[in-house]
Design a protein around this motif. Structure first.
Motif, short mmCIF file in Angstrom:
data_model
loop_
_atom_site.label_atom_id
_atom_site.label_comp_id
_atom_site.label_asym_id
_atom_site.label_seq_id
_atom_site.Cartn_x
_atom_site.Cartn_y
_atom_site.Cartn_z
N ALA A 249 0.85 -1.19 0.00
CA ALA A 249 0.00 0.00 0.00
C ALA A 249 0.89 1.24 0.00
N GLN A 250 0.52 2.21 -0.83
CA GLN A 250 1.26 3.47 -1.01
C GLN A 250 2.64 3.27 -1.61
N SER A 252 5.16 2.29 -5.10
CA SER A 252 5.31 2.89 -6.44
C SER A 252 5.92 1.88 -7.40
N MET A 269 -5.80 1.36 -7.23
CA MET A 269 -6.40 2.47 -6.48
C MET A 269 -6.58 2.15 -5.01
N GLY A 270 -7.02 0.95 -4.71
CA GLY A 270 -7.27 0.59 -3.32
C GLY A 270 -6.05 0.73 -2.44
N LYS A 271 -4.88 0.46 -3.01
CA LYS A 271 -3.62 0.58 -2.26
C LYS A 271 -2.98 1.96 -2.40
N SER A 272 -3.61 2.85 -3.17
CA SER A 272 -3.03 4.18 -3.45
C SER A 272 -1.61 4.05 -3.98
N VAL A 273 -1.45 3.15 -4.95
CA VAL A 273 -0.14 2.90 -5.55
C VAL A 273 0.04 3.80 -6.77
N SER A 274 1.22 4.36 -6.93
CA SER A 274 1.52 5.19 -8.11
C SER A 274 2.23 4.35 -9.17
#
Length: 347
Positions: A249-250, A252, A269-274
């Motif tokens: 999560a979060q 990259s 999206m759920g993990k807020s990954v770039s």
């Protein structure tokens, strides 16, 4: 021969009015030609090419050739050589400088005796390397450096975090491991054969896992089921499901392999990954305001090579630069079993 040509030849022993080039003939072959030597203007330097290396972009562009070409098309985006002439706006180099560069994908490439290159994407080559060894570095070093520092933006607070390098033994992977280690990351690299496993360890990987097996299982087996960062040097689509599964999560992700398929980015999206693309030709193609950064990073890489911090990734010299040897190099690279970088040197 004109007076100016005579003067140039006197001033620059390496300069000639015509040059040998290896041009694309069709999507399967090359042809040896002779063309007029170009003249530098503006910020261009004219370089006598001493060695070149091959990269996946070479055979990808080659494979898209439509039929038989009527005009010369010169590939090659890695070179090392000697500056023989400079444009009126050049301030970074002088005649006689030994340099290395990756060039621009929208201009004629380095498979030629002479090449015009914007000074802002050129650097003095590592002093400790010969031309063949130096030619192995530019494109992959730029790709890896930009991916780590410009896309993932690895800094002090990321030190100690985990990076999964998918494809550790290739040209990009080999230098990427070293750049990531210098940035303070814990590097988990993939390889599948005894020789590639040994190579990846030599490049400095902390842990090596087998990409011929499910990567999530390999990661779980070493007690690291998720990673902070992923750098995919192999295939964006093939490893997509694994990427989504093992990225924290979060975290990259950066990839260098384009695809015509639509990527399901919503799965991140759920993990807020770039997710980031890395294309080392962006700066030169779009003449970005920070194009000079490629000169600076190649200068830094040369320093790190000369001081022994980085190991060179050169593995094989296939001989003189000509159509036959270039075809051999492309075939070898397309096999997907190349370790490090393959180079051609001399004419």
């Amino acid at each position: 021969m004109t007076i100016s040509e005579t003067q140039s030849q006197t001033q620059n022993p390496l300069w000639k009015s015509t040059m040998k080039v290896v041009s694309v003939k069709n999507k399967d072959s090359f042809v040896d030609l002779e063309l007029p030597t170009p003249e530098p203007t503006g910020q261009d330097v004219l370089i006598a090419v001493k060695a070149v290396s091959v990269n996946p972009v070479d055979f990808k562009v080659h494979s898209r050739t439509p039929g038989e070409l009527s005009e010369p098309k010169i590939l090659g985006w890695d070179g090392a050589g000697v500056v023989v002439k400079v444009g009126p706006d050049v301030t970074l180099f002088k005649e006689g400088d030994e340099v290395y560069w990756a060039g621009s994908i929208i201009r004629p490439g380095s498979n030629a005796e002479f090449q015009l290159v914007d000074q802002r994407i050129v650097a003095l080559k590592p002093r400790s390397l010969n031309f063949a060894e130096a030619a192995a570095l530019p494109l992959t070093a730029i790709t890896a450096w930009e991916g780590i520092h410009d896309r993932l933006r690895i800094g002090e607070k990321e030190k100690g975090k985990t990076l999964l390098v998918i494809g550790g033994a290739g040209g990009v992977g080999s230098i990427l491991i070293q750049i990531a280690k210098l940035a303070g990351l814990k590097v988990i690299a993939t390889a599948s054969r005894p020789e590639t496993l040994a190579w990846v360890k030599e490049m400095g990987a902390d842990v090596v896992i087998d990409h011929s097996k499910p990567l999530h299982e390999e990661l779980a087996a070493i007690g690291i089921p998720e990673v902070d960062f992923i750098y995919n040097t192999v295939d964006t689509v093939r490893y997509w499901d694994t990427t989504v599964r093992v990225i924290k999560a979060q975290g990259s992700i950066v990839s260098i392999n384009g695809t015509a398929e639509r990527l399901p980015l919503g799965e991140l999206m759920g993990k807020s990954v770039s997710f980031h693309w890395e294309m080392m030709f962006t700066r030169s193609s779009y003449q970005t305001q920070d194009i000079l950064e490629q000169h600076h990073l190649l200068t830094r890489v040369a320093e790190l090579i000369d001081t022994g911090v980085f190991k060179n990734t050169f593995t094989a010299d296939l001989g003189p630069i000509n159509a036959g040897n270039l075809k051999k190099a492309h075939t070898q690279l397309q096999s997907g079993r190349t370790i490090g970088k393959v180079v051609l040197s001399g004419w």
